[in-house]
Design an enzyme around this catalytic site. Structure first.
Site, short mmCIF file in Angstrom:
data_model
loop_
_atom_site.label_atom_id
_atom_site.label_comp_id
_atom_site.label_asym_id
_atom_site.label_seq_id
_atom_site.Cartn_x
_atom_site.Cartn_y
_atom_site.Cartn_z
N ALA A 67 32.09 19.54 -4.42
CA ALA A 67 32.95 20.44 -5.19
C ALA A 67 32.06 21.29 -6.10
CB ALA A 67 33.93 19.62 -6.01
N GLY A 110 32.50 15.99 -2.32
CA GLY A 110 33.66 16.50 -1.59
C GLY A 110 33.30 16.99 -0.20
N GLU A 113 33.27 13.96 1.83
CA GLU A 113 34.67 13.53 1.99
C GLU A 113 35.38 14.38 3.06
OE1 GLU A 113 35.14 13.73 -2.26
OE2 GLU A 113 35.60 11.59 -2.40
N GLU A 133 28.44 11.83 -7.11
CA GLU A 133 29.24 12.14 -8.30
C GLU A 133 28.83 11.31 -9.51
OE1 GLU A 133 30.39 11.51 -5.26
OE2 GLU A 133 32.05 12.84 -4.73
N1 DAK Z 1 28.33 23.03 -7.25
C1 DAK Z 1 27.91 24.23 -7.69
N2 DAK Z 1 26.74 24.78 -7.36
C2 DAK Z 1 25.94 24.09 -6.55
C3 DAK Z 1 26.30 22.82 -6.04
C4 DAK Z 1 27.57 22.29 -6.43
N3 DAK Z 1 28.03 21.11 -5.97
N4 DAK Z 1 25.28 22.36 -5.28
C5 DAK Z 1 24.33 23.32 -5.29
N5 DAK Z 1 24.74 24.37 -6.05
C6 DAK Z 1 24.01 25.60 -6.32
C7 DAK Z 1 22.86 25.35 -7.29
O1 DAK Z 1 23.34 25.35 -8.61
C8 DAK Z 1 21.96 26.53 -6.99
O2 DAK Z 1 22.51 27.68 -7.60
P1 DAK Z 1 21.56 28.68 -8.48
O3 DAK Z 1 20.92 27.81 -9.50
O4 DAK Z 1 20.59 29.22 -7.46
O5 DAK Z 1 22.52 29.69 -9.02
C9 DAK Z 1 22.12 26.71 -5.48
O6 DAK Z 1 23.37 26.06 -5.14
C10 DAK Z 1 21.01 26.04 -4.69
O7 DAK Z 1 20.91 24.69 -5.11
P2 DAK Z 1 19.54 24.01 -5.62
O8 DAK Z 1 18.62 25.04 -6.19
O9 DAK Z 1 19.92 22.87 -6.48
O10 DAK Z 1 18.95 23.50 -4.23
P3 DAK Z 1 18.00 22.25 -3.99
O11 DAK Z 1 17.59 22.35 -2.56
O12 DAK Z 1 16.92 22.19 -5.03
O13 DAK Z 1 18.93 20.96 -4.19
C11 DAK Z 1 20.93 19.61 -3.88
C12 DAK Z 1 19.97 20.72 -3.32
C13 DAK Z 1 22.12 19.53 -2.92
C14 DAK Z 1 20.20 18.27 -3.91
C15 DAK Z 1 21.37 20.01 -5.32
O14 DAK Z 1 21.87 21.35 -5.28
C16 DAK Z 1 22.46 19.14 -5.85
O15 DAK Z 1 22.22 18.01 -6.29
N6 DAK Z 1 23.71 19.66 -5.85
C17 DAK Z 1 24.84 18.95 -6.41
C18 DAK Z 1 25.29 17.82 -5.49
C19 DAK Z 1 26.45 17.07 -6.09
O16 DAK Z 1 26.37 16.48 -7.18
N7 DAK Z 1 27.60 17.06 -5.39
C20 DAK Z 1 28.80 16.38 -5.83
C21 DAK Z 1 29.64 17.37 -6.63
S1 DAK Z 1 31.04 16.61 -7.39
C22 DAK Z 1 38.49 15.86 -7.14
C23 DAK Z 1 38.05 15.03 -6.15
C24 DAK Z 1 36.74 15.11 -5.73
C25 DAK Z 1 35.85 16.00 -6.30
C26 DAK Z 1 36.30 16.84 -7.26
C27 DAK Z 1 37.62 16.80 -7.70
N8 DAK Z 1 39.89 15.80 -7.58
C28 DAK Z 1 40.74 14.72 -7.07
C29 DAK Z 1 40.46 16.90 -8.26
C30 DAK Z 1 34.49 16.08 -5.80
C31 DAK Z 1 33.48 16.19 -6.65
C32 DAK Z 1 32.15 16.54 -6.16
O17 DAK Z 1 31.93 16.79 -5.00
#
Ligand code: DAK
Length: 259
Positions: A67, A110, A113, A133
Site C-alpha cells: 500500500a 498489500g 496480499e 508492515e
Molecule cells: N509506498 C509508497 N512509496 C513507495 C513504496 C510504498 N509502499 N515502496 C516504494 N516506494 C517508493 C519509494 O519511496 C521511492 O520513491 P522516491 O523516494 O523515489 O520518491 C520509490 O518508490 C523507489 O523505492 P526505493 O528507492 O525505496 O527503492 P529500493 O530499491 O531502494 O527499495 C523496497 C525497494 C521495496 C525495499 C523499498 O521501497 C521498501 O521497503 N518499500 C516499502 C515496502 C513496504 O513496507 N511495504 C508494505 C507497505 S504497508 C489496509 C490493509 C493493508 C494495508 C493497508 C491498509 N486496510 C485494511 C485499510 C497494507 C499495508 C502495506 O502494504
C-alpha cells in the site's frame, strides 16, 4: 473508466485478459486510485464473455511494493476506517474466472496480499515476497495474517509477519506460495502458457471448479464436500460435458463452447 495507474488489455490473447500495474517510479505502490482501477478492470473482465482467464502483472522491479505508505502516513484510525480501501480486495476474492499472478521483483505487504488472492502464481527468479508492515509500526491488514498461515503454516507465517523479512522466489515455491519459478524474461509467457491451457477447458467447469477449491478455505470439510458434489452434478447439464466425454470416446480433442 479511464485508467491512470494500470494498463488493461481485454484481448491480450484469445480468451485472456491482462492487467498490468503501471506506477513504476513508486514500485507500483497501491494508492487508492490504483486499487480501485484494479478492482474495476477485474470486474469488467469477469463480466466479459470473451475472457476466460485473467493475468495480473507488474514490471521488472516490482509487482507491487505494498500500500502507498506516503498516502497512508498522516491518516487517523477513523480516516482508515472511512476509506476502507481493502474492501476492494473482498470484491476481487469474488472473481469467478481464474486469476494468475505473474510476479517479478517486489511483492510486499498489500502487493503480496494481492498475489495471495490470485489462484495461481508464476514468479520470476528475481521475485521477493514479504509482509514488512511490522517495520513501519503496523501489521498486515488485507489477508496477510490469515491467508499466509493457511498457505505456508504457522511458523513460517509468523516469521514473515513478525520479522518483516522477505523470502526469495525459490523459497516461496518450496513453501507453496508459488506454482513455478522461471527466468525473468519468461515470467509473463509462462503465465500465458498456463492461462491458454485453462482457457481451452470448459469455462463453466473451470468456474465451478475454482469456486469449489476456494470453499476448502471457507467451510468445514463435510459442507464443502456437499458443495463440490452439487457443482459436479450441475456440470452434467452443460453441452461441454457432453462434448468432453464424447470427444474422449471418439479419441479426439474436445471443442468446448461454454454452453
Ligand atoms: N509506498 C509508497 N512509496 C513507495 C513504496 C510504498 N509502499 N515502496 C516504494 N516506494 C517508493 C519509494 O519511496 C521511492 O520513491 P522516491 O523516494 O523515489 O520518491 C520509490 O518508490 C523507489 O523505492 P526505493 O528507492 O525505496 O527503492 P529500493 O530499491 O531502494 O527499495 C523496497 C525497494 C521495496 C525495499 C523499498 O521501497 C521498501 O521497503 N518499500 C516499502 C515496502 C513496504 O513496507 N511495504 C508494505 C507497505 S504497508 C489496509 C490493509 C493493508 C494495508 C493497508 C491498509 N486496510 C485494511 C485499510 C497494507 C499495508 C502495506 O502494504
Amino acid at each position: 473508466m479511464e485508467y491512470k495507474f494500470i494498463i488493461a488489455n481485454f484481448q491480450y490473447d484469445k480468451h485472456i485478459g491482462l492487467i498490468q500495474l503501471n506506477r513504476p517510479k513508486e514500485l507500483n505502490a497501491l494508492n487508492l486510485e490504483l486499487m480501485l482501477e484494479i478492482k474495476d478492470a477485474i470486474k469488467r473482465m469477469d463480466d466479459d464473455e470473451n475472457i476466460r482467464v485473467i493475468i495480473i502483472t507488474g514490471n521488472r522491479k516490482a509487482f507491487a511494493a505494498g500500500a502507498d505508505i506516503k498516502q497512508m502516513a498522516g491518516k487517523s484510525a477513523i480516516d482508515m476506517l472511512k476509506i476502507d480501501q481493502f474492501t476492494t480486495w473482498d470484491q476481487i476474492r469474488k472473481t469467478k474466472k481464474p486469476l494468475i499472478a505473474s510476479v517479478s521483483g517486489f511483492a510486499l505487504g498489500g502487493g503480496h496480499e494481492l498475489v495471495m488472492l490470485c489462484d495461481m502464481v508464476i514468479a520470476s527468479d528475481t521475485a521477493k515476497f514479504g509482509q514488512p508492515e511490522i517495520k513501519i509500526g503496523v501489521m498486515p491488514g488485507a489477508g496477510g495474517t490469515q491467508r499466509l498461515p493457511r498457505a505456508v503454516g504457522k511458523v513460517r507465517a509468523m516469521e514473515m509477519v513478525l520479522t518483516g523479512d522477505f523470502i526469495d522466489a525459490k523459497t516461496a515455491e518450496s513453501w507453496g506460495l508459488v506454482n513455478k519459478v522461471v527466468p525473468e524474461e519468461l515470467c509473463l509467457s509462462e503465465a500465458l502458457k498456463m492461462a491458454r491451457k485453462i482457457a481451452e477447458m470448459s469455462p463453466i467447469a473451470v468456474q465451478l471448479a475454482k469456486e469449489s477449491v476456494l470453499k476448502a478455505f471457507d467451510q468445514p470439510l463435510q459442507e464443502a464436500l456437499y458443495f463440490e458434489r452439487k457443482n459436479f452434478y450441475i456440470l452434467f447439464s452443460t453441452e461441454d460435458q457432453k462434448e468432453g466425454m464424447k470427444a474422449f470416446v471418439e479419441k479426439r480433442k474436445a471443442n468446448f463452447t461454454g454452453d
